[in-house]
Write a protein that holds these residues in place. Sequence first.
Motif, short mmCIF file in Angstrom:
data_model
loop_
_atom_site.label_atom_id
_atom_site.label_comp_id
_atom_site.label_asym_id
_atom_site.label_seq_id
_atom_site.Cartn_x
_atom_site.Cartn_y
_atom_site.Cartn_z
N PHE A 413 0.68 -1.26 -0.05
CA PHE A 413 -0.12 -0.10 -0.09
C PHE A 413 1.09 1.20 0.06
CE2 PHE A 413 0.81 -0.38 4.54
CZ PHE A 413 1.26 0.90 5.07
N GLU A 440 -3.83 8.75 4.63
CA GLU A 440 -4.54 7.76 3.80
C GLU A 440 -3.76 6.62 3.38
OE1 GLU A 440 -6.98 11.44 1.05
OE2 GLU A 440 -5.14 10.53 0.25
N SER A 441 -4.24 5.39 3.68
CA SER A 441 -3.74 4.26 2.90
C SER A 441 -4.70 3.62 1.94
CB SER A 441 -3.93 3.32 4.14
OG SER A 441 -3.06 3.67 5.35
N ARG A 442 -3.62 3.52 0.70
CA ARG A 442 -4.44 2.94 -0.56
C ARG A 442 -3.74 1.64 -0.91
NH1 ARG A 442 -7.49 5.93 1.29
NH2 ARG A 442 -8.67 7.71 0.50
N PHE A 443 -4.25 0.51 -0.93
CA PHE A 443 -3.66 -0.64 -1.43
C PHE A 443 -3.75 -0.82 -2.85
CE2 PHE A 443 -4.75 -0.86 3.00
CZ PHE A 443 -3.86 -1.88 3.85
N PRO A 447 -8.15 -2.72 -2.71
CA PRO A 447 -8.76 -1.47 -2.52
C PRO A 447 -9.61 -1.62 -1.47
CG PRO A 447 -9.55 -2.28 -4.62
CD PRO A 447 -8.47 -3.16 -4.06
N ASN A 449 -9.30 -2.64 1.33
CA ASN A 449 -8.78 -2.32 2.64
C ASN A 449 -8.43 -0.83 2.77
OD1 ASN A 449 -8.82 -4.97 3.61
ND2 ASN A 449 -6.65 -5.38 2.68
N ASP A 450 -8.73 0.14 1.92
CA ASP A 450 -8.43 1.32 1.67
C ASP A 450 -9.09 2.25 2.81
OD1 ASP A 450 -7.21 0.93 -0.42
OD2 ASP A 450 -8.44 2.04 -1.65
N SER A 451 -8.34 3.03 3.60
CA SER A 451 -8.75 3.50 4.80
C SER A 451 -8.19 5.01 4.87
CB SER A 451 -8.25 3.13 6.11
OG SER A 451 -7.00 2.83 6.33
N ASP A 452 -8.94 5.83 5.71
CA ASP A 452 -8.39 7.33 6.27
C ASP A 452 -8.42 7.22 7.60
OD1 ASP A 452 -8.30 8.04 3.45
OD2 ASP A 452 -10.34 9.15 3.50
#
Length: 543
Positions: A413, A440-443, A447, A449-452
Amino acid sequence: MGPLFIQGPKKMPSLKALVCLLILFNSTLVFAQNSQANQSGFKAISNLFIQGLYPEVLKALQNYNPKKKESRAEKEYFRGIAQSRLEQFDPATKSLKKALALGSKRADLYYEIGQAYYGNNDLAEAQKYFVLSAKSGFKPSISYYYVAYSSQILEDFQKAKKYYAEMLKQKDSTPEYLQIANYQLAEIFLELATKKDNTRELVKKHIIPRYDKAIAIDDKSRLSKDVVARKKEVIRRYRLDPNQLISGKMFPAKKYRLSISQAYKYDNNITLTTNLPTVQDTRKDSYIYETNANASYSFLFAQMYIITPELKLKYVKHSDRESPGVYEDDRYEIKPAIKQRLDHKLGSKPGSFTFDYKIDYAARDQYQLKSLSKYSQGRTWSVGEKIGFFKFGDSGVSYSNGTTEYHDSNLNFDLTSWTLTQTVIRPSGNLFLLMWNFSESRFHKAPTNDSDTTMLRVDYIVPKFANQYSFHVGFSVTFLKVLATLARTGTEKTYAPSIKLSKAVRPNVKLSVNYDYSKKVSDAGESNEYTKHVTGFEISANF
């Protein structure tokens, strides 16, 4: 034979002659009485003067009326001194100058006239009499000091310089006077140097050595402490310390840092088991052994650019060797970094621009084989700015961007983060640290699992109290939004208070005990919530 001499009858004295005789006798008697009274009165006045009863001295002098010139001179002298001590400077100068005109032989007369003029802020007249006092041999050092110092006040620095130099030549110059003279000479040289183009060079070559000379005379005196403080201030102002940055901040004299610590912790929920009653049997606790070692060395260029290579090492092992879900988190981490800092000023505010690059390498027992293998590797760069907008502490903003690659590419990520910080230093020396962070985590391949994440944190630190103890309490709230499950879980919150108490047992060795609590709350309920307690003990050393 007749008588050789016949004495006739005596004549009675005339009335006129008798009156004259009586007047003469009475005058003699009155003079003798007045003389005794004057002598007695002057002795009483002297006693009052010795006791410092100056108002009584002035009152007594009103009834003291000597005839002799020298006694009248004494009367005016005592009147002038008493008036001067009562800060009646204008009449004091008149009385003392009358004493001078009457031929007073008092050794301190010129000095006292100078003091009266000085107290009346008539510095030019005061200087004349202080010079006369010095030339007459009465307190030449302190007399020249008053001439020099009043010249400073009048901004006649050349004259001040001349008379401080005269002060240094006098035989009655005590170490105290010599220290004062050297200190004031340094101040005059500094004032004169500011009018030159090569001020910084003059300060370095002439003024700092003069401060050093003043300090060396008596480095234990009260004045010496003031001179040391002034010297440091001048060195900072003209950036003469090679470790002083152009922002005004100081570069540490010790350029390297080396620290090592060993921590022993107990975690009652190492697996982050949720609060559901049906899964409580899966909750695992464990003791944790954690070793950290950090090393760095800073290089300074042009008193503004700092580059610091850094290496951080961590090793973690769990006491529970029977539960794969526990010991799979055994790991070591290697974190090399290059930190760069450019100091500057924004107007009059000190500031620093930072640019960092770091690598995070982690090996873990991911296959639950009780052996460690490569787990992940990350690269992050960041830029930031710190400005001393406020007197109570620096304000900071930073941006970072990084990528982490895992043994399983589905976990790869990118992380983008913004951080705001504010330091608040209290007059007591205690401080608050305030922080806001958004990331911001962007896999890459997952996707869902993407989180803020948003975190708010406040720390309060008491660096020293009660015989080498320090105290640190913190509290943070983390808001997590997993974008794919937001409708079900909402914004999940984790509350994390912590407390740490430390004691310095050696100048470079510290013992600490700490407690951390975490509680996660979710709209999805207990299936997504957990609590955990971590207590620990740590010994650390810095070199």
